[in-house]
Each structure stands twice: as C-alpha cells, then as structure tokens.
Design a protein around this motif. Sequence first.
Motif, PDB file in Angstrom:
ATOM      1  N   THR A 186      77.512  64.549  67.651  1.00 30.50           N
ATOM      2  CA  THR A 186      76.837  63.411  68.266  1.00 30.50           C
ATOM      3  C   THR A 186      76.148  62.557  67.219  1.00 30.50           C
ATOM      4  O   THR A 186      75.920  62.996  66.086  1.00 30.50           O
ATOM      5  N   ASP A 223      74.674  60.472  71.641  1.00 36.09           N
ATOM      6  CA  ASP A 223      75.947  59.780  71.877  1.00 36.09           C
ATOM      7  C   ASP A 223      77.113  60.566  71.293  1.00 36.09           C
ATOM      8  O   ASP A 223      77.088  60.951  70.118  1.00 36.09           O
ATOM      9  N   GLN A 224      78.129  60.810  72.117  1.00 30.98           N
ATOM     10  CA  GLN A 224      79.373  61.428  71.660  1.00 30.98           C
ATOM     11  C   GLN A 224      80.467  60.361  71.769  1.00 30.98           C
ATOM     12  O   GLN A 224      80.959  60.075  72.858  1.00 30.98           O
ATOM     13  N   ILE A 249      84.556  61.374  73.089  1.00 31.40           N
ATOM     14  CA  ILE A 249      84.673  61.586  74.535  1.00 31.40           C
ATOM     15  C   ILE A 249      84.161  60.370  75.295  1.00 31.40           C
ATOM     16  O   ILE A 249      84.648  60.046  76.377  1.00 31.40           O
ATOM     17  N   ASP A 300      80.639  59.937  75.862  1.00 30.46           N
ATOM     18  CA  ASP A 300      79.457  60.364  76.612  1.00 30.46           C
ATOM     19  C   ASP A 300      78.190  59.898  75.918  1.00 30.46           C
ATOM     20  O   ASP A 300      78.043  60.076  74.697  1.00 30.46           O
ATOM     21  N   ARG A 301      77.286  59.321  76.707  1.00 31.22           N
ATOM     22  CA  ARG A 301      76.016  58.843  76.140  1.00 31.22           C
ATOM     23  C   ARG A 301      74.873  59.127  77.091  1.00 31.22           C
ATOM     24  O   ARG A 301      74.913  58.760  78.254  1.00 31.22           O
ATOM     25  N   TRP A 302      73.852  59.777  76.550  1.00 27.55           N
ATOM     26  CA  TRP A 302      72.598  59.990  77.273  1.00 27.55           C
ATOM     27  C   TRP A 302      71.543  59.058  76.699  1.00 27.55           C
ATOM     28  O   TRP A 302      71.373  58.982  75.482  1.00 27.55           O
ATOM     29  N   PHE A 328      73.038  59.052  82.088  1.00 27.52           N
ATOM     30  CA  PHE A 328      74.215  59.593  81.431  1.00 27.52           C
ATOM     31  C   PHE A 328      75.386  58.703  81.808  1.00 27.52           C
ATOM     32  O   PHE A 328      75.746  58.596  82.987  1.00 27.52           O
ATOM     33  N   ASN A 329      75.931  58.011  80.811  1.00 27.72           N
ATOM     34  CA  ASN A 329      77.010  57.047  81.055  1.00 27.72           C
ATOM     35  C   ASN A 329      76.631  56.053  82.158  1.00 27.72           C
ATOM     36  O   ASN A 329      77.444  55.688  83.013  1.00 27.72           O
ATOM     37  N   TYR A 356      75.007  68.120  71.795  1.00 33.89           N
ATOM     38  CA  TYR A 356      75.786  67.884  73.012  1.00 33.89           C
ATOM     39  C   TYR A 356      75.344  68.857  74.103  1.00 33.89           C
ATOM     40  O   TYR A 356      75.253  68.493  75.282  1.00 33.89           O
ATOM     41  N   THR A 374      72.003  66.889  82.320  1.00 34.01           N
ATOM     42  CA  THR A 374      72.871  66.656  83.475  1.00 34.01           C
ATOM     43  C   THR A 374      72.870  67.823  84.453  1.00 34.01           C
ATOM     44  O   THR A 374      73.498  67.747  85.511  1.00 34.01           O
TER      45      THR A 374
END
Length: 258
Positions: free
Chosen positions: A102, A119-120, A123, A125-127, A137-138, A188, A195
């Motif tokens: 991340t 942030d990943q 994939i 994916d972002r928190w 989340f996203n 991650y 979540t």
Amino acid sequence: MTDPCADEFIALANRLADAAGELSRSFFRKHLAVEFKAVNSPVTEADQAIETRLREMIGDAYPAHGIIGEEQNPVNPDAEFVWVIDPIDGTRLFITGIPLFTCLIALVRGGRPLLGIIDQPVIGDRWVGARGQATRFNGQVVQTRACASLADAVLCTSNPAYFEGPDIAAFERLRDAAGWTQYSGDSYGVGLIATGAMDIAVESDLGVYDFCAWGPVIEGAGGRVSDWQGAPISLATGDKILVSGDPALHDQALARLS
C-alpha cells in the motif's frame, strides 16, 4: 485538537494517492534493484521515485507544511501540519509481485493524526479516514464489526519473525488467545479491519510513517488504535502498535501484550 479535517486536505491526499498509484503500477512486477538500508528493510527505486513526487506535490500546495517520509530526511517536522508518507508499505510484497502493498498518506496536526489514506493501487482499494468524518472504502462508508471476545477474533500481523526479544512472548500470548491469525497483510490488513473483515492487528518495529494513516481510518470506522500501553498514537509514539475493530477487544488485547 478536535477540529475536523478540511476538505482541501482530503482532496490533496487523494491526489497524492493517485500519483503514487500511477508510479507504483509503472514499476510493479518489473526487475528492480533492491538495496537494504538496514537489516530487514529493503528499498527500491520505486520507493524513492514515489516519495520524491509526493514531496514535490505537498511542497507546491502547502510550502509551510512539514513532511516526514520513510526514504528521505524530514522537512520542517515541527510545523503545525505535517504530512507523513510511506510510498510503498510492504516493500517485500511489492518486490515479489504480491498486490497487497500500500501507499500510506497521513496528515498530522499538533502531533496527532488528522487524516489517513491506505491505498492499494493494483487492486484499486482505497480507505480514507478523516477527523470528523466516517471512513470510506472506495467511496462507501464502512464500519468495523462487533467482536467482543478474543476467542472469536481474527488477528493479523505482517510477519511473526518481526517480533524480537520479549515482544515474541507478548505476540504469542495474543496469538494464542485469538480465534485465528492471518499473516502477511501489512497495512492492507489494517484496512480490512475497517471494513469488518478482520478484528485485530498487532505490529512492532514500526516507524511513524507506518502507522499514522491507520488512526483516522480505523477510528472513523469505529475502532481504536494505540501503542502497547494503550496511549493514542502521535508523532511521539514508539514502534509497537495495536489496532482493534471493536473497542471492547482493545483492553483484552493490551492485557495479553503487557
């Protein structure tokens, strides 16, 4: 300080994550030279390039703000507002082609985290956590899950080999009390606590750039982040961090660690 995070700071943090993601994807699964700046601490040209770009963007937007990053020297670290960045958290994952690394971006005010992004970019994916707001989340609001007993909890940690000396026994006490343990998630895994997919994370041998972003993300989703003594995180926090999705778990976990 309890002031909410300004929208302009959140907007910049998202732009920083976008820029970091674009760069990291350009380097990902390429043959990169790896150096070790210390024992068990690899770094690549990707780490350096991302941090340099983020520092440039922060300096252009807020030249009076401080910057603390993993790969380069601090700039104005005693400023009221300080950006704390880890360009690639989980460099081993990055080097070996595992898309769970991340980018961590935090904004600290008066020493306490105000804003955090995990942030990943592979994939997608972002928190995003910010004081005064629910964690997203996203783009969707998320919450940690209820889990009042360690025996029912999913524990995550990067690698059991990272615990040394008396920390080994402390980790093993917590691991043995948990329902089960998931390894190799790094930050991650912390995002997944927000979540509601996992319940606890425990780590040692961290720098402030490793955990400052965790605080707003987890707390904005209903959880708790502290050091191993239970104190809230700040720029003065040491290297041992505990994250709990259900605050009821936190004191139970602290008791196992102490």
